[in-house]
Design an enzyme around this catalytic site. Structure first.
Site, PDB file in Angstrom:
ATOM      1  N   GLU A  67      79.975 -10.279  56.753  1.00 16.69           N
ATOM      2  CA  GLU A  67      79.577  -9.762  55.420  1.00 16.69           C
ATOM      3  C   GLU A  67      80.456 -10.331  54.312  1.00 16.69           C
ATOM      4  O   GLU A  67      81.241  -9.600  53.677  1.00 16.69           O
ATOM      5  CB  GLU A  67      79.711  -8.234  55.390  1.00 16.69           C
ATOM      6  CG  GLU A  67      78.657  -7.503  56.136  1.00 16.69           C
ATOM      7  CD  GLU A  67      78.769  -5.990  55.980  1.00 16.69           C
ATOM      8  OE1 GLU A  67      79.845  -5.502  55.613  1.00 16.69           O
ATOM      9  OE2 GLU A  67      77.781  -5.310  56.236  1.00 16.69           O
TER      10      GLU A  67
ATOM     11  N   GLU B 191      73.442  -6.813  62.038  1.00 20.94           N
ATOM     12  CA  GLU B 191      73.876  -5.417  62.134  1.00 20.94           C
ATOM     13  C   GLU B 191      72.788  -4.497  61.625  1.00 20.94           C
ATOM     14  O   GLU B 191      72.223  -4.743  60.560  1.00 20.94           O
ATOM     15  CB  GLU B 191      75.095  -5.145  61.230  1.00 20.94           C
ATOM     16  CG  GLU B 191      76.393  -5.577  61.772  1.00 20.94           C
ATOM     17  CD  GLU B 191      77.547  -5.182  60.847  1.00 20.94           C
ATOM     18  OE1 GLU B 191      77.477  -4.136  60.191  1.00 20.94           O
ATOM     19  OE2 GLU B 191      78.514  -5.952  60.814  1.00 20.94           O
TER      20      GLU B 191
HETATM   21  C1  BG6 Z   1      79.262  -3.157  57.948  1.00 18.90           C
HETATM   22  C2  BG6 Z   1      80.459  -3.701  58.682  1.00 18.90           C
HETATM   23  O1  BG6 Z   1      79.606  -3.065  56.607  1.00 18.90           O
HETATM   24  O2  BG6 Z   1      78.825  -1.867  58.225  1.00 18.90           O
HETATM   25  C3  BG6 Z   1      80.864  -2.950  59.934  1.00 18.90           C
HETATM   26  O3  BG6 Z   1      80.294  -5.067  58.981  1.00 18.90           O
HETATM   27  C4  BG6 Z   1      80.687  -1.469  59.697  1.00 18.90           C
HETATM   28  O4  BG6 Z   1      82.165  -3.312  60.288  1.00 18.90           O
HETATM   29  C5  BG6 Z   1      79.223  -1.200  59.418  1.00 18.90           C
HETATM   30  O5  BG6 Z   1      81.152  -0.674  60.755  1.00 18.90           O
HETATM   31  C6  BG6 Z   1      78.893   0.265  59.246  1.00 18.90           C
HETATM   32  O6  BG6 Z   1      79.723   0.806  58.270  1.00 18.90           O
HETATM   33  P1  BG6 Z   1      80.592   2.104  58.527  1.00 18.90           P
HETATM   34  O7  BG6 Z   1      81.390   2.259  57.309  1.00 18.90           O
HETATM   35  O8  BG6 Z   1      79.621   3.198  58.731  1.00 18.90           O
HETATM   36  O9  BG6 Z   1      81.396   1.830  59.748  1.00 18.90           O
END
Ligand code: BG6
Length: 481
Positions: free
Chosen positions: A186, A378
């Site tokens: 990201e 993701e």
């Molecule tokens: C993304 C990241 O922003 O979102 C991850 O690449 C992160 O590392 C994921 O875990 C979910 O966000 P969060 O804050 O719920 O863990």
């Protein structure tokens, strides 16, 4: 409709959120310094935007704070078991990251830590045995804290060479085993989360925007140089870039809302990927920099490198969409950003608005902008799960979420978007990157641990585990057999 291409279904973790193994030879990194703070309106900000004082406190062994990333979810100790679960799920692909400071504790050493090398040797070997393809992120937020103290994080150009040294080692040792490479997770997070993204410390007056963009420039050059090196070494894998993608909507059809959307989208969402994918700074950046009095140090050699070493595929994290308005409106949280509430969407307990159709829209937008294969690197639902006495987790809400997003991803493929892979975030529970909590879980595999690091760290299959396993099995039957 006849399927033209098959989607690879995967699962992901990131080193800092998953591994633990902190008392070994690993050096302190930026994530290890983020304490857990009980959730209040500004807890996330306090744990995400660190000052020099906070780093000193984190380095003090007598500190009373709990630093959850030092434990992760103890992947270091549960590796074999977790990879067994991945194989049982039938994952095509596993996305993980290498901890820079586990290999090079300060980030500047000539030789890597043998303990770190042995750990990753095992990861690669187990995945190879299970025939699970590898999507490797070189840098997922964490950077050695030494580089932050010495050079001001990625603001210092010196980080490029140190990163390249790290990448060169990874390429030589494991390069032949990786299918998909990602230099930076990201990358646009550097703009809205400068400590996580580019290792900048918050000063008395916050952050200097010129530091943020100079640091990002150094990451662009580092990314291009790693691609250049990998191609020179004839590595078989392909290289991607990745942004956090938000699918922006104007709140109303008021022209000013829509115009604001264009500007927000340019700098928040597309800016980094425009450079990594097209190889040059976009036209709109010049005006943005002029308006903000930002003058970047960019050499001719940098520009040439960027032009000649663009990415092969583009990838997005997609959880939630954003709404833009020039007027006052109700706010809600999002992935590292705050957004306006969308009256048509429900949100997770953490305020992230759930928008599967927004994913389909975004996949089109990304493909029409770059014309390169696309990967959802993701996606998932961060939710509180309950472990029953019989060690079951009835997460029907997560199954609903997964079904809805996976359906839209398949529709995008049928629409003609070349979607190569879809990767479920935090396939085994990990510490939340945004809020440093354990309570916010994404996995289909439960880990028995709480926000303070208490618990057995034992693994249990959630109901979503069985759902995802069946989904992958049926998908393969329908699309390959
Ligand atoms: C993304 C990241 O922003 O979102 C991850 O690449 C992160 O590392 C994921 O875990 C979910 O966000 P969060 O804050 O719920 O863990």
């Amino acid at each position: 409709m006849e399927k033209t291409m098959k989607i690879l279904w995967g699962g992901a973790t990131a080193a800092s959120q998953y591994e633990g193994g902190f008392t070994l030879e690993k050096g302190l990194d930026t994530q290890d310094c983020r304490p857990y703070l009980p959730r209040t309106s500004n807890a996330t900000e306090e744990t995400r935007l660190l000052t020099r004082e906070k780093i000193e406190e984190a380095k003090n062994e007598a500190s009373k704070q709990y630093y959850p990333f030092r434990n992760g979810t103890k992947g270091f100790e549960h590796l074999e078991e977790d990879i067994e679960y991945f194989a049982e799920l039938g994952l095509d692909l596993y996305r993980f990251s290498i901890s820079w400071s586990r290999l090079f504790p300060k980030g500047i050493e000539e030789e890597p830590s043998q303990e770190g090398v042995a750990y990753y040797d095992k990861v690669f070997q187990l995945l190879e045995e299970k025939k699970i393809k590898i999507f490797l992120t070189l840098n997922h937020y964490a950077m050695p804290i030494y580089l932050v103290e010495q050079y001001g994080g990625w603001k210092g150009r010196e980080c490029i060479d140190h990163f390249l040294h790290f990448a060169a080692f990874v390429f030589e040792r494991w390069g032949h085993l990786v299918e998909y490479w990602l230099p930076f997770n990201e990358i646009n997070a550097g703009y809205f989360s400068p400590y996580n993204g580019v290792g900048l410390l918050k000063g008395e007056n916050g952050y200097q925007l010129s530091d943020v963009f100079q640091a990002l420039h150094h990451q662009f050059v580092a990314s291009a140089k790693t691609i250049q090196l990998a191609r020179k070494m004839n590595l078989p894998g392909r290289f991607g870039s990745m942004i956090a993608c938000f699918c922006y909507y104007p709140l109303t059809s008021k022209p000013e809302d829509n115009l604001k959307l264009v500007f927000e989208e340019q700098m928040n969402q597309w800016y980094c990927m425009d450079i990594l994918s097209k190889g040059e700074y976009p036209y709109y950046a010049e005006t943005f920099f002029k308006n903000k009095n930002i003058v970047l140090q960019i050499t001719e050699e940098d520009r040439k490198l960027l032009k000649e070493n663009t990415c092969d595929f583009v990838s997005i994290s997609f959880y939630t969409s954003s709404v833009i308005t020039v007027d006052e409106a109700d706010k809600t949280a999002g992935n590292l950003v705050v957004s306006t509430k969308n009256p048509y969407l429900k949100a997770s307990e953490w305020g992230w608005q759930i928008d599967p159709v927004g994913l389909r829209t975004s996949l089109h937008r990304v493909y029409e902008r770059y014309g390169k294969p696309v990967i959802v690197s993701e996606n998932g639902l961060g939710a509180r799960d309950v472990l029953t006495e019989k060690h079951q987790i009835h997460d029907d809400y997560r199954i609903e979420y997964m079904k809805s997003y996976y359906e839209q991803a398949q529709l995008a493929l049928e629409d003609g978007v070349p979607l190569e892979a879809f990767i479920a975030w935090g396939i085994v529970d990990i510490v939340s990157a945004g809020s440093c909590e354990m309570d916010k879980r994404y996995g289909v595999i439960y880990v028995d641990a709480d926000n303070h690091g208490n618990g057995s760290y034992a693994r249990y299959k959630k109901d979503s585990f069985y759902w995802y396993k069946d989904f992958i099995k049926n998908y393969k039957k329908e699309n390959i057999d």
